[in-house]
Structure formats: structure tokens, C-alpha cells
Write a protein that holds these residues in place. Sequence first.
Motif, PDB file in Angstrom:
ATOM      1  N   ALA A 185      45.052  11.677  30.149  1.00  0.00           N
ATOM      2  CA  ALA A 185      44.126  13.297  30.489  1.00  0.00           C
ATOM      3  C   ALA A 185      44.094  13.976  29.287  1.00  0.00           C
ATOM      4  O   ALA A 185      45.054  13.827  28.143  1.00  0.00           O
ATOM      5  CB  ALA A 185      44.826  14.174  31.446  1.00  0.00           C
ATOM      6  N   SER A 186      43.285  14.514  28.496  1.00  0.00           N
ATOM      7  CA  SER A 186      43.528  15.766  27.682  1.00  0.00           C
ATOM      8  C   SER A 186      43.767  16.772  27.492  1.00  0.00           C
ATOM      9  O   SER A 186      43.898  17.429  26.798  1.00  0.00           O
ATOM     10  CB  SER A 186      42.001  15.640  26.656  1.00  0.00           C
ATOM     11  N   GLN A 187      42.998  17.870  28.581  1.00  0.00           N
ATOM     12  CA  GLN A 187      43.782  18.919  29.372  1.00  0.00           C
ATOM     13  C   GLN A 187      44.200  19.121  30.911  1.00  0.00           C
ATOM     14  O   GLN A 187      43.472  18.118  31.576  1.00  0.00           O
ATOM     15  CB  GLN A 187      42.611  19.923  29.331  1.00  0.00           C
ATOM     16  N   VAL A 188      45.323  19.932  30.696  1.00  0.00           N
ATOM     17  CA  VAL A 188      45.597  20.089  32.083  1.00  0.00           C
ATOM     18  C   VAL A 188      45.770  21.819  31.969  1.00  0.00           C
ATOM     19  O   VAL A 188      46.439  22.827  31.185  1.00  0.00           O
ATOM     20  CB  VAL A 188      46.672  19.953  32.744  1.00  0.00           C
ATOM     21  N   ARG A 189      45.382  22.844  33.220  1.00  0.00           N
ATOM     22  CA  ARG A 189      45.697  24.405  33.136  1.00  0.00           C
ATOM     23  C   ARG A 189      45.556  24.291  34.656  1.00  0.00           C
ATOM     24  O   ARG A 189      44.518  24.185  35.299  1.00  0.00           O
ATOM     25  CB  ARG A 189      43.994  24.703  32.995  1.00  0.00           C
ATOM     26  N   TRP A 190      46.812  25.425  34.585  1.00  0.00           N
ATOM     27  CA  TRP A 190      47.036  25.559  36.298  1.00  0.00           C
ATOM     28  C   TRP A 190      45.571  27.581  35.778  1.00  0.00           C
ATOM     29  O   TRP A 190      45.624  27.864  35.572  1.00  0.00           O
ATOM     30  CB  TRP A 190      48.058  26.742  36.515  1.00  0.00           C
ATOM     31  N   ASN A 191      45.296  27.790  37.190  1.00  0.00           N
ATOM     32  CA  ASN A 191      43.905  29.066  37.999  1.00  0.00           C
ATOM     33  C   ASN A 191      45.058  30.037  37.723  1.00  0.00           C
ATOM     34  O   ASN A 191      45.909  30.122  37.777  1.00  0.00           O
ATOM     35  CB  ASN A 191      43.913  28.261  39.158  1.00  0.00           C
ATOM     36  N   LYS A 192      44.534  30.928  37.363  1.00  0.00           N
ATOM     37  CA  LYS A 192      44.727  32.011  36.913  1.00  0.00           C
ATOM     38  C   LYS A 192      44.925  33.098  38.341  1.00  0.00           C
ATOM     39  O   LYS A 192      45.663  33.790  37.998  1.00  0.00           O
ATOM     40  CB  LYS A 192      43.902  32.415  36.017  1.00  0.00           C
ATOM     41  N   ILE A 193      44.517  32.434  39.517  1.00  0.00           N
ATOM     42  CA  ILE A 193      44.593  33.087  40.115  1.00  0.00           C
ATOM     43  C   ILE A 193      45.264  32.409  42.231  1.00  0.00           C
ATOM     44  O   ILE A 193      45.981  32.627  42.049  1.00  0.00           O
ATOM     45  CB  ILE A 193      43.252  34.089  40.813  1.00  0.00           C
ATOM     46  N   SER A 194      45.186  31.304  41.677  1.00  0.00           N
ATOM     47  CA  SER A 194      45.094  31.113  43.391  1.00  0.00           C
ATOM     48  C   SER A 194      46.378  30.404  42.071  1.00  0.00           C
ATOM     49  O   SER A 194      46.816  29.680  41.403  1.00  0.00           O
ATOM     50  CB  SER A 194      44.926  30.087  43.441  1.00  0.00           C
ATOM     51  N   ASN A 248      38.280  31.396  34.527  1.00  0.00           N
ATOM     52  CA  ASN A 248      37.835  32.689  34.728  1.00  0.00           C
ATOM     53  C   ASN A 248      39.447  33.258  34.903  1.00  0.00           C
ATOM     54  O   ASN A 248      39.909  33.549  36.002  1.00  0.00           O
ATOM     55  CB  ASN A 248      36.986  33.157  35.002  1.00  0.00           C
ATOM     56  N   PRO A 249      40.040  34.557  34.640  1.00  0.00           N
ATOM     57  CA  PRO A 249      40.724  35.155  35.016  1.00  0.00           C
ATOM     58  C   PRO A 249      40.874  36.692  36.011  1.00  0.00           C
ATOM     59  O   PRO A 249      41.816  37.220  36.929  1.00  0.00           O
ATOM     60  CB  PRO A 249      41.680  35.763  33.956  1.00  0.00           C
ATOM     61  N   ASN A 250      39.582  36.790  36.220  1.00  0.00           N
ATOM     62  CA  ASN A 250      38.713  37.478  37.008  1.00  0.00           C
ATOM     63  C   ASN A 250      37.585  36.924  38.646  1.00  0.00           C
ATOM     64  O   ASN A 250      37.829  37.044  38.993  1.00  0.00           O
ATOM     65  CB  ASN A 250      37.814  38.578  36.351  1.00  0.00           C
ATOM     66  N   VAL A 251      37.727  35.816  38.279  1.00  0.00           N
ATOM     67  CA  VAL A 251      36.708  34.989  38.745  1.00  0.00           C
ATOM     68  C   VAL A 251      37.658  33.594  39.376  1.00  0.00           C
ATOM     69  O   VAL A 251      38.075  32.950  38.381  1.00  0.00           O
ATOM     70  CB  VAL A 251      35.997  34.282  38.655  1.00  0.00           C
ATOM     71  N   GLU A 252      38.676  33.796  40.460  1.00  0.00           N
ATOM     72  CA  GLU A 252      39.203  32.582  41.020  1.00  0.00           C
ATOM     73  C   GLU A 252      38.911  30.769  41.158  1.00  0.00           C
ATOM     74  O   GLU A 252      39.548  29.757  40.255  1.00  0.00           O
ATOM     75  CB  GLU A 252      39.568  32.480  42.807  1.00  0.00           C
ATOM     76  N   THR A 253      37.432  30.723  40.981  1.00  0.00           N
ATOM     77  CA  THR A 253      36.920  29.413  41.358  1.00  0.00           C
ATOM     78  C   THR A 253      35.970  29.368  40.035  1.00  0.00           C
ATOM     79  O   THR A 253      35.035  28.496  39.912  1.00  0.00           O
ATOM     80  CB  THR A 253      35.469  29.291  41.940  1.00  0.00           C
ATOM     81  N   GLN A 254      35.783  30.073  39.059  1.00  0.00           N
ATOM     82  CA  GLN A 254      34.565  29.899  37.431  1.00  0.00           C
ATOM     83  C   GLN A 254      35.514  28.847  36.751  1.00  0.00           C
ATOM     84  O   GLN A 254      36.787  29.918  36.542  1.00  0.00           O
ATOM     85  CB  GLN A 254      33.994  30.651  36.796  1.00  0.00           C
ATOM     86  N   LEU A 255      35.170  28.162  36.033  1.00  0.00           N
ATOM     87  CA  LEU A 255      35.777  27.066  35.219  1.00  0.00           C
ATOM     88  C   LEU A 255      35.348  26.730  34.051  1.00  0.00           C
ATOM     89  O   LEU A 255      33.937  27.066  34.050  1.00  0.00           O
ATOM     90  CB  LEU A 255      36.223  25.730  35.444  1.00  0.00           C
ATOM     91  N   ALA A 256      35.797  27.237  33.020  1.00  0.00           N
ATOM     92  CA  ALA A 256      34.982  26.905  31.622  1.00  0.00           C
ATOM     93  C   ALA A 256      35.181  25.729  30.928  1.00  0.00           C
ATOM     94  O   ALA A 256      36.451  25.776  30.260  1.00  0.00           O
ATOM     95  CB  ALA A 256      34.762  27.856  30.478  1.00  0.00           C
ATOM     96  N   THR A 257      34.289  24.739  30.429  1.00  0.00           N
ATOM     97  CA  THR A 257      34.741  23.188  29.502  1.00  0.00           C
ATOM     98  C   THR A 257      34.296  23.162  28.525  1.00  0.00           C
ATOM     99  O   THR A 257      32.634  23.705  28.063  1.00  0.00           O
ATOM    100  CB  THR A 257      33.725  22.553  30.569  1.00  0.00           C
ATOM    101  N   SER A 258      34.393  23.380  27.543  1.00  0.00           N
ATOM    102  CA  SER A 258      34.436  23.202  25.690  1.00  0.00           C
ATOM    103  C   SER A 258      34.200  21.566  25.543  1.00  0.00           C
ATOM    104  O   SER A 258      35.320  21.131  25.894  1.00  0.00           O
ATOM    105  CB  SER A 258      34.886  24.000  24.879  1.00  0.00           C
ATOM    106  N   THR A 280      37.639  36.211  27.187  1.00  0.00           N
ATOM    107  CA  THR A 280      38.337  37.458  26.532  1.00  0.00           C
ATOM    108  C   THR A 280      39.287  38.336  27.889  1.00  0.00           C
ATOM    109  O   THR A 280      39.026  38.093  28.986  1.00  0.00           O
ATOM    110  CB  THR A 280      37.426  38.514  26.020  1.00  0.00           C
ATOM    111  N   PRO A 281      40.212  39.016  27.664  1.00  0.00           N
ATOM    112  CA  PRO A 281      40.981  39.755  28.497  1.00  0.00           C
ATOM    113  C   PRO A 281      40.227  41.056  28.666  1.00  0.00           C
ATOM    114  O   PRO A 281      40.224  41.856  29.521  1.00  0.00           O
ATOM    115  CB  PRO A 281      42.186  40.504  27.559  1.00  0.00           C
ATOM    116  N   PHE A 282      39.049  41.308  28.384  1.00  0.00           N
ATOM    117  CA  PHE A 282      38.179  42.173  28.557  1.00  0.00           C
ATOM    118  C   PHE A 282      36.495  42.027  28.802  1.00  0.00           C
ATOM    119  O   PHE A 282      36.325  41.356  28.638  1.00  0.00           O
ATOM    120  CB  PHE A 282      37.998  44.021  27.586  1.00  0.00           C
TER     121      PHE A 282
END
Length: 862
Positions: free
Chosen positions: A152-161, A201-211, A244-246
Amino acid sequence: MAVTWNNEYYIALEGRDLQANAMAVDNSGTYVLLAGRRYIAIRNLDEELEVVQKFPRQSKYDVGAAEWNPTNHKRELCVISSNQRLEVLTWRSQELIQAHSLRAHTRVITDLNWHRSDPNILASCSVDTFIHIWDLRDARRPSLSLSAIAEASQVRWNKISSHLLATAHDGDIKIWDQRKGTAPVQYVAAHLSKIHGLDWNPNVETQLATSSQDNTVKFFDMTNPRRAEYVLTTNAPVWRARFTPFGNGLVTVVVPQLRRGENSLLLWNTANRSTPMHTFVGHRDVVLEFEWRKQSPGSTDFQLITWSKDQTLLVWKIEPFLQKLCGHEPDETKEDVVINSESPEAIKLKKKTSPKIQPLQQEFSLLNVHIPNLEVTAMDPVTRTCTVYANVNSFSVNLQVSFPNAYPHGVPPVFQILKESTLNDSVGAQLLQTLNHLAQQRVSKNRTCLESCLRQMVTTLEQLSADSENDRIFDPSYTEPSNVFGGYNDAYIPFPRTSGAKFCSVGILVCFGRAPHTRRFSGKLETTTPRALSALETIFSKRSSDHVTVSSYYYQKPRFRIKHAKNPSKAIVHVYDVSGLLLTNRQLAEEYILDGDTATICKHNAATAAVAGRWDLVQAWTLAELIASSIDKDEHWFNHPFGSQLSEALIAHYASRSDIQMAAMLSCIFGKNQIKYSRQSSKKTLFISANDASSYHTIPPTEISTEGWVLASLKPMRSTSLDNLRLNGHEKFPCRKKEFHLYEYFKLSYAEVLHRWGLLYNRAEVLKFRCRPPESHKGVEFSTECKNCAKSTKHCTCSTCKKFSLNCIICHLSVRGSANCCMVCGHGGHTKHLKQWFEKRDVCPSGCGCRCLTETASLFTL
């Protein structure tokens, strides 16, 4: 803070001696932590002078990742990873002290992430393929370990759920739900190359961005993850991509290991992904880490903190014009103040990059003004407004359309109905809702929407006008079907509630009620709720044409509206936080312990109550500690005044005050007794104590009572199973079952409260102290008689002769799997063979003459 800005940034730190490769900004935006092999440094960004506090760190391993706790409750905590170890540090009184050292990974840790809402939860991932979830309340081992097979290279908690987390494994993503065991709930094949970064995404619970290494950033909707929603393509492999936060912004940075001379950060608008909105130029080497600083009150500027390989810390000011490029509209009044204080270079930069008016002017020039029933009265590309007039039947509308600077890149225009219009509020609201929905659909694809919205406006007005013409509010010839309610038969059926209130066990009060308006039925006002369904028939008995249902009584239909009540107010559900009125306290629940000897538990819990300001509980826990001390000193403690009577009185006192938290905690504490041995009827009696009982209760604790403690009569035990523990009802101290059931109820009720709070570890601790053994099975059981020894058995193999107990009546082989037998003649065999037989025949295959299906069915219909 008086600092020297160089166009859009200032240098907060130049620390070439730090050799730091990890950076983190705390929750308040005040402190920046820089960690490397030699030092851990902390810089206060609110101080004008470049004052850095350095703490030596002697290690042969670099720091892989660093992060501050994101919650206000424990924002002084930070964590760094070094090789296979996590170090949890506390920043307090200008000192950095190690609080925990977490060891479980067997190879290098690649990433870590704090839980977004629970300050005690931390996730880490490693090359060893494991993702560990740590609970700092018990830091000896991970509270949950997830195995992913690939590293595993990255781990991230969901910002809403609060229960979801995502991990990256080469080019794949796995979504985990910590409530659903150790298997991922979703698997996404995202990229063909390695994924370097994840961001929810801090505003959309189900959206995830991958780089990824493949030069792209992909955006996935976890409700349909088979393909990306959209893709952002760059010119180099992307190391990190963060929202971004905006607005709809995204910041990307290239992979540091490449070092191709690309040292800039790019700001994108996710609604317009063709080109970056802005480039941050200032670092002389690759950017290692970047984070957003918490916005200060009253400021329109956001700040971005970056740390580079050149060992410089830069603070970037994200001015309002850059926010507008990302679809965010800051406060205009505050923006004017900021503009006046800008340097000439910044003003030139703003003028150079601000949106032009040509795209809107082009849309105005291409607009078809010959739309039936509509007239375009004004179009001004400078003020970015358009005014139109529509006249459809009885409706006349003056509509003004305002276009934000970022339009049409993800930002829709603003529609406003002017005062000269002849629309009621209901029709106006429906019209605006339709226009906003259509505009949002168009701009989400970066398309203009003015002409489409104007045509839709005329169509919507025509539909609403037709509905108005067909309205039968005052039509005297209108008749309805006869009343369907049964009159007298419905007199005993209560009418559904029109108002109510409900408490939740964690301090939430939900209230609902009828809309605050009266109804006029059959010439009289109706202000009370009917007592029964039959009352509806009485209300409308004066007019044979009247008819009402329960739904129409609650939700008034157009035919019952009157002139002075055209727009009745809606019923509202109110949700109140009443935790301050209840005795249960979440802070206490998080800090209370149940593991250890009784005196230590009571002392710790008393200190916790003191911190929360509950001095009444401090006295109770101190008294409980005295009880525990008397247990240790007095062998016959149950006769002591500080023994069972006082502990039972404490539990009863808090139960009478509805303090279920304290009653349950005391029930758990005093359900653990000392082990004493005494001879009675040549048997041994056993007491379970806090000092000797297992915290996992391999041997369950005995039941407690108000007259004494239940004694357990034991036979010589081969194993520590529940079957070997038998309660003896003839001992000296019998159990009063009423009190025992109350204690069990207290524990279960408090466990439910902990579950609603999400404190699952604490809930499990409480449930370990349940004393009641599982109830024995009380249903109907079937057993077969062995064909060899005629002994009864419940299994395919006889427990007496060890042979197979049933042979199939059709194939004559032993039955090892699914079987069926006739309840009358007793013949049976393999389910598959019997099904094939009885599909064509109805007589038993043994030749006994029994009609098995019919005879067996008749037994169950008697």
C-alpha cells in the motif's frame, strides 16, 4: 503579521541544516512541523521573526510522513513515521514529548492519516501489504489490521463518512469499511501505472481523486467506480493532487524523484480541466509537501504552505481573483479592502489573469432573440447581466440573469424575478428551480446556457399556466367519490400523529408538528386533530361532494386552498442538541477505563470526572475506591459496611437519577470479585476478581445481587467453557434476580449509547462484563435413529458406533450431506435423489406404501 511579500508569497523559513523531508501544518494553522533524520523543528507562523525550535533526533532513518491531529480536541498531537515505527508526539508548553511508539509493521511505512473526527484513531500503511488502524487508548497493538496482498502506498480516511478509508496499491484502489471486517467493500482498477496520491473531496462524500505516474489525475464516484467521472491530464507524473478548501479547485505537484526542473505547483478548476488556472512559481527545487493553512477570521485570502527540496518554507496568498478562477465568490466588501493593500505587481498579475468579457459578449451576439412570448430588453457584457420579459397567458415575468466571472466553467448564472412580475411565490419558486437545474447541467460540462434557459422559461410558464386554468378550486360542479372510511368501524382506530417528539440516547431531540395554519372545511375552521379515522366522515358530512383522506388532511391539496391561505407554511422537523440536559457525557465515555485492578480503575475515572468538572462523580469514584480497598483488606468483605450494601446503594442511587452511564460503569466495576476458596459440601466456591479475572473473560464473571454475590459450584474443569460453570441456588448468598436483571439492563443500555457515539472499543469493553450465560435452545429439534445400533443421533455419523447413521433408500449409499426423511414411515435419503423421485411419483421408494409427501404435510396442518 508584518512580513515581506514577494508578489504572492513570502519565505517563512530557510533551514538548510534541517535536512527535513516531511512537513505538516497543525489544525489551528499556527504551527508547522518539519521532520528529518537529524531534527524535528517547529515554526510558529504567527510570529514575525523567523524563530524555529529544534529538537534533536538521532536516527539512521529518514522521516517518511508527518501529520498533526486534525481535531480541536487533541490538536497538540502529531505523528511521524520512521522506517517501521510510528512516533506519536505531544506539543505542549513549547516542548515536544513522545507519547507513544507504535510498532506492528514489518517493512517501511509508506503513509499515515489521522481519523477526521475521532482524535484517537490513526491509520498507517506499509510495504508489508498491511493497513493498521491504531487506537491510542490501547496503543500496544493495532485495533484492526487489513491485509491487501499488494503493498500500500497511500491511506486516506473519508472526510465526511467516519467509517470509510481508501488505500492505493500500485494502480488499484481499495475502499474499506472498518465496521465490515477485514475485506474491502470496493475494488477499483484506476490506473495502469502506480498511484502516488489519494484525496477525498471534502464536499462530496463519494468522490475520490487519484494522482498517478501516468501523468493523469482521475476522479471517481464510489457509487459507480467502474470508470472515472473525468480525467485531468498533465505534462508530468503527478505526486499529489489535493482539493482546495474553496470552490472547485485542485492543486497538483510533480513527482519529486524526477527532478526535471519542474518545481511549480499548478492550480486547476476541476470544471475546466483543459489548462491550469494558475502556476505557483518560487521554489528552486522540487516540492516535497504542501498543505492548506486554516483561514484566519475576517480574511478573504487562503494560504498555502509548501516545503521544498531547497529547504525553504513558503507561504502563498490565494487572493480573491484566484478563488474566482476556481468558482468561488469571496465577500466583495472584504475583497475591496484587500485590493487596496496589494502591491503594484500583484495588481498587474490580477489584471493579467482575470476573466475577460469577450466570451460572454460572444454568447450575447449569438443569442436568438426571436423566441415566442419572450423579449430581450437588455444585455450588458460589462456588468455581466441580461434582462428579459415574458408574457404567457395570465403570467408576465421580468427576469434578470447575472453571470459570475467564472461562468460557464462549472459556475451557473444567477436568476432573479423582478418586482414588476405577476407571479405568486409558488409559481416563481417552481420557475427558478427549473432554470437553476438546467443551468447547472449545462455549466457542469463547460457549456453556455442562456438561450436554453430562456426557451425553457417559456415552456415552463406555459405548463404552469395550463395547470392554473384546470384548477378546480371554486368549481361547484366538482364531485368526488363517496367516503371510503367505515364510520363506526373506524371509531376505535386512532388518527395518525400530527405532532410528536423523540429523544435519542445520545442527546438528540427530534420534534415534528403540523403546519401552523388552519383549514376551512364545509364552512368552518378546523384547528384540532381528529381523535379517530371516523372523525373524517363527520367533518365532511354537510356536503355530499366533499371527500378527504388521511394524506389530503396532512397535505392540503389545491382544491381546498382559500384566498387568504394560498401559500401555507410547511411543516418543519426540528432537531435539537440537548446533551447539556442529560447526565451521560461523551468526554467521560472516551476517557473512562475498565481494564486493571478495581482501585486503579476508580482512581483514574475520578481524575477523568474532575477534568470534566463533575465533582459529584469524583466523590462517587473516590467512595468506590474505598470499597475496593476494603475488599482487598477484609477477606469477608460482603459483611463489611463498605461491601456489597454500599456498592448496591451507589448503583441504585445513580439509576434513580437516570444516570445510566454511572450505573453501568459501577455495575461493571463491582461485578468483579476476589477469588476466595472455602470448603462447603466438599466443593469449591469461586469468586471472580478484577485482579485475577481475564480482561477477555475466558471464564465469565459470576452474577451479582443485592444480598451478596452468587456462588458458582464447579466440577473438576477440563476447559474454561461456559458449560462447566453452573450456578448453585442453594448457597448461603442467593441472588435476587430482579436486581441482577437491572444491572444487565444498565450495561446493555450504556453499550447502546456508546454504539451511537461510535465508541465501539468502549462498547466492547462494557459488553465483556455481561454476566448472563446464553440461553439454551428452546425450538424443535429432529434426530435420527442409527440403523446399526438403534441409538438416537443428530449427526450423519452415530456418536455411539461411529458408523453412518442413514443410508439413501434410492441409491443405498451412506448419506453424508443434505438429507430428507419421511416423518411417518421414516424412510429417506439424499435430498437430490428424493426430489427426482417425487417429481414423478407420490409413493415411498421403499415399497412400504406410504404416500410420504401427503402424509408428512398432514402432520403440520393439524
